[in-house]
Design an enzyme around this catalytic site. Sequence first.
Site, short mmCIF file in Angstrom:
data_model
loop_
_atom_site.label_atom_id
_atom_site.label_comp_id
_atom_site.label_asym_id
_atom_site.label_seq_id
_atom_site.Cartn_x
_atom_site.Cartn_y
_atom_site.Cartn_z
N ARG A 30 0.82 -1.21 0.00
CA ARG A 30 0.00 0.00 0.00
C ARG A 30 0.85 1.27 0.00
NH1 ARG A 30 -4.23 2.56 4.38
NH2 ARG A 30 -5.62 3.58 2.88
N TRP A 72 -6.89 7.79 3.69
CA TRP A 72 -5.96 8.91 3.63
C TRP A 72 -6.28 9.73 2.38
CZ3 TRP A 72 -3.70 10.24 7.82
CH2 TRP A 72 -3.38 9.26 8.78
N SER A 95 -8.76 10.00 -2.77
CA SER A 95 -8.23 9.44 -1.53
C SER A 95 -7.87 7.98 -1.73
CB SER A 95 -9.26 9.56 -0.40
OG SER A 95 -10.39 8.73 -0.66
N SER A 96 -7.12 7.46 -0.75
CA SER A 96 -6.90 6.03 -0.64
C SER A 96 -7.84 5.53 0.45
CB SER A 96 -5.44 5.73 -0.28
OG SER A 96 -5.24 4.34 -0.14
N THR A 97 -8.91 4.87 0.03
CA THR A 97 -9.95 4.44 0.95
C THR A 97 -9.42 3.39 1.92
OG1 THR A 97 -11.61 4.86 -0.75
CG2 THR A 97 -12.27 3.41 1.06
#
Length: 376
Positions: A30, A72, A95-97
């Site tokens: 990630r 984020w 965003s990065s869910t």
Amino acid sequence: MTDTATGLRLALADNLGSAGWREAVMTVPRELFLGQVVYRADGDRIDRWVPVRRAEMSPNDWLSLVYADQTWVTQVGGVLAKDAPEVVIGQPSSSSTLPSLVVLMLEAAGIDEGDKVLEIGTGTGYSTALMCARLGDKAVTSIEYDPEVAAAAERAISAAGYAPTCVVGDGLNGYAANAAYDRVISTCSVRVIPLPWLWQVRSGGTITTPMWGWMGGVAFAHLTVSDDGTASGRFRSEDLCFMTARAHLAPPRPPLITGLGQARLSRIDPAVLRNDTALWVAQLAAPQAQCSWGTDTTILVDVSTGSRADTRPDSAGGWVVHQHGPLRLWDAVEEAILIWQDAGSPHQSEFGLTIGTDRQRVWLGEPDGPGWQLPA
């Protein structure tokens, strides 16, 4: 640091508890998809964002941030986190869910080995990479509206070792070149189901997307496409939403003016619209309206027609509603809420959606039950 990242990925995979997606979560790093900077909310202000920079943290602290089951924000108002000054004012636009929600979406869509998937909204590319890890590159097509977001995602996906079809364009149009798909999954919320999605899914395939309307009501749709080219299904029990497709955002709202037009007593307590499902139902009845609350008022405004409605406590008891303009917004909302209450005030999962080429109808209970048309 590599050992630390591997351990955190393993812990994340264990915490998510998904047998089908565990190996993919353990495999995909990630940290590649968050870049070097993300945003965090600044205190209690929902429109104020502060960049958090990898260079200003220890490697282990940064990895702990990366592998927290947390969303984020990576872009606010079109400003990528890497380009941010000290503070940015605006609304998140990419965003990065949080991984648990990503996996929930993938599971809800029923994605499995052998499926060919169209993803609407590449975002950071993390969910795209998870699908590649499980399905293979050739099975995954992902489309992103924002060119800068798309470029960053494609770099991260490539760095992770995957090569799906990545497209820059309007995801509401789908991507016909790789159709037909077994699954369409949307990581942005929509007001209505775009018809190209319906046309690009094979018979028996599915469309899975969160839905959002201009009052803020949400529901989670999972539809199966039929041989006749229509699609139908019930909404799921999960209450979730993602950032809204930009073409489906509400228009700017004019100044709020109350007390205009004819007055009468309301048959419902306006406070019921504080309930999430009730707000969804109200939105079905007045899909062009936006909703606001004051200290003791509930206000509906339809920008397209200038119609307005507002309610406030009546000195004799109950609530008085004023309505102005060609549409009687409160009449429509009130009737829908009463139908919903008579049915026992069920959750969105007791509603379903049927879509065809000429209309999209939300129904309560069964397809032939009470229903409302979604906006064209």
